[in-house]
Design a protein around this motif. Structure first.
Motif, mmCIF file in Angstrom:
data_model
loop_
_atom_site.group_PDB
_atom_site.id
_atom_site.type_symbol
_atom_site.label_atom_id
_atom_site.label_comp_id
_atom_site.label_asym_id
_atom_site.label_seq_id
_atom_site.Cartn_x
_atom_site.Cartn_y
_atom_site.Cartn_z
ATOM 1 N N LYS A 132 0.829 -1.203 0.000
ATOM 2 C CA LYS A 132 0.000 0.000 0.000
ATOM 3 C C LYS A 132 0.868 1.259 0.000
ATOM 4 C CE LYS A 132 -3.932 2.142 0.225
ATOM 5 N NZ LYS A 132 -4.895 2.082 -0.867
ATOM 6 N N MET A 133 1.939 1.251 0.778
ATOM 7 C CA MET A 133 2.831 2.407 0.822
ATOM 8 C C MET A 133 3.478 2.636 -0.540
ATOM 9 S SD MET A 133 3.852 4.847 2.691
ATOM 10 C CE MET A 133 3.849 4.505 4.418
ATOM 11 N N ALA A 134 3.903 1.564 -1.191
ATOM 12 C CA ALA A 134 4.498 1.689 -2.513
ATOM 13 C C ALA A 134 3.475 2.230 -3.516
ATOM 14 C CB ALA A 134 5.032 0.338 -2.986
ATOM 15 N N GLU A 135 2.249 1.775 -3.399
ATOM 16 C CA GLU A 135 1.178 2.250 -4.267
ATOM 17 C C GLU A 135 0.921 3.749 -4.068
ATOM 18 O OE1 GLU A 135 -3.464 1.518 -3.880
ATOM 19 O OE2 GLU A 135 -2.401 -0.310 -4.476
ATOM 20 N N LEU A 136 0.911 4.178 -2.818
ATOM 21 C CA LEU A 136 0.686 5.592 -2.519
ATOM 22 C C LEU A 136 1.842 6.470 -2.993
ATOM 23 C CD1 LEU A 136 -0.870 5.282 1.037
ATOM 24 C CD2 LEU A 136 -2.043 5.890 -1.078
ATOM 25 N N LYS A 137 3.051 5.951 -2.910
ATOM 26 C CA LYS A 137 4.217 6.727 -3.370
ATOM 27 C C LYS A 137 4.203 6.911 -4.879
ATOM 28 C CE LYS A 137 7.355 5.835 0.415
ATOM 29 N NZ LYS A 137 8.621 5.239 0.851
ATOM 30 N N LYS A 138 3.681 5.933 -5.613
ATOM 31 C CA LYS A 138 3.574 6.053 -7.068
ATOM 32 C C LYS A 138 2.608 7.161 -7.453
ATOM 33 C CE LYS A 138 4.609 1.273 -8.264
ATOM 34 N NZ LYS A 138 4.038 0.030 -8.805
ATOM 35 N N VAL A 139 1.532 7.296 -6.711
ATOM 36 C CA VAL A 139 0.508 8.296 -6.991
ATOM 37 C C VAL A 139 1.032 9.697 -6.687
ATOM 38 C CG1 VAL A 139 -1.789 9.121 -6.348
ATOM 39 C CG2 VAL A 139 -1.379 6.683 -6.594
ATOM 40 N N ALA A 140 1.793 9.817 -5.620
ATOM 41 C CA ALA A 140 2.285 11.131 -5.190
ATOM 42 C C ALA A 140 3.393 11.583 -6.023
ATOM 43 C CB ALA A 140 2.794 11.063 -3.760
#
Length: 62
Positions: free
Chosen positions: A54-62
């Motif tokens: 989830k953290m990796a997914e959120l970092k991609k979006v940001a």
């Protein structure tokens, strides 16, 4: 909670000195992430993926 803080104080913070508040924060965060938080366990609240995913997914979006 009492056991956590006892362990934190005796295992991590007793024999160290810090130059500023930021060093303390980083040290405590690393202690929590390494010893207490399970990154591999899936969570239903975040769509049955691991917190690391989830953290990796959120970092991609940001």
């Amino acid at each position: 909670m009492e056991r956590f803080f006892r362990s934190l104080k005796t295992e991590r913070l007793s024999y160290q000195s810090f130059a500023n508040h930021q060093e303390v924060v980083e040290n405590v965060e690393s202690y929590i992430y390494i010893y207490f938080y399970n990154y591999k366990r899936i969570h239903s609240v975040i769509g049955y993926i691991t917190p690391a995913q989830k953290m990796a997914e959120l970092k991609k979006v940001a």
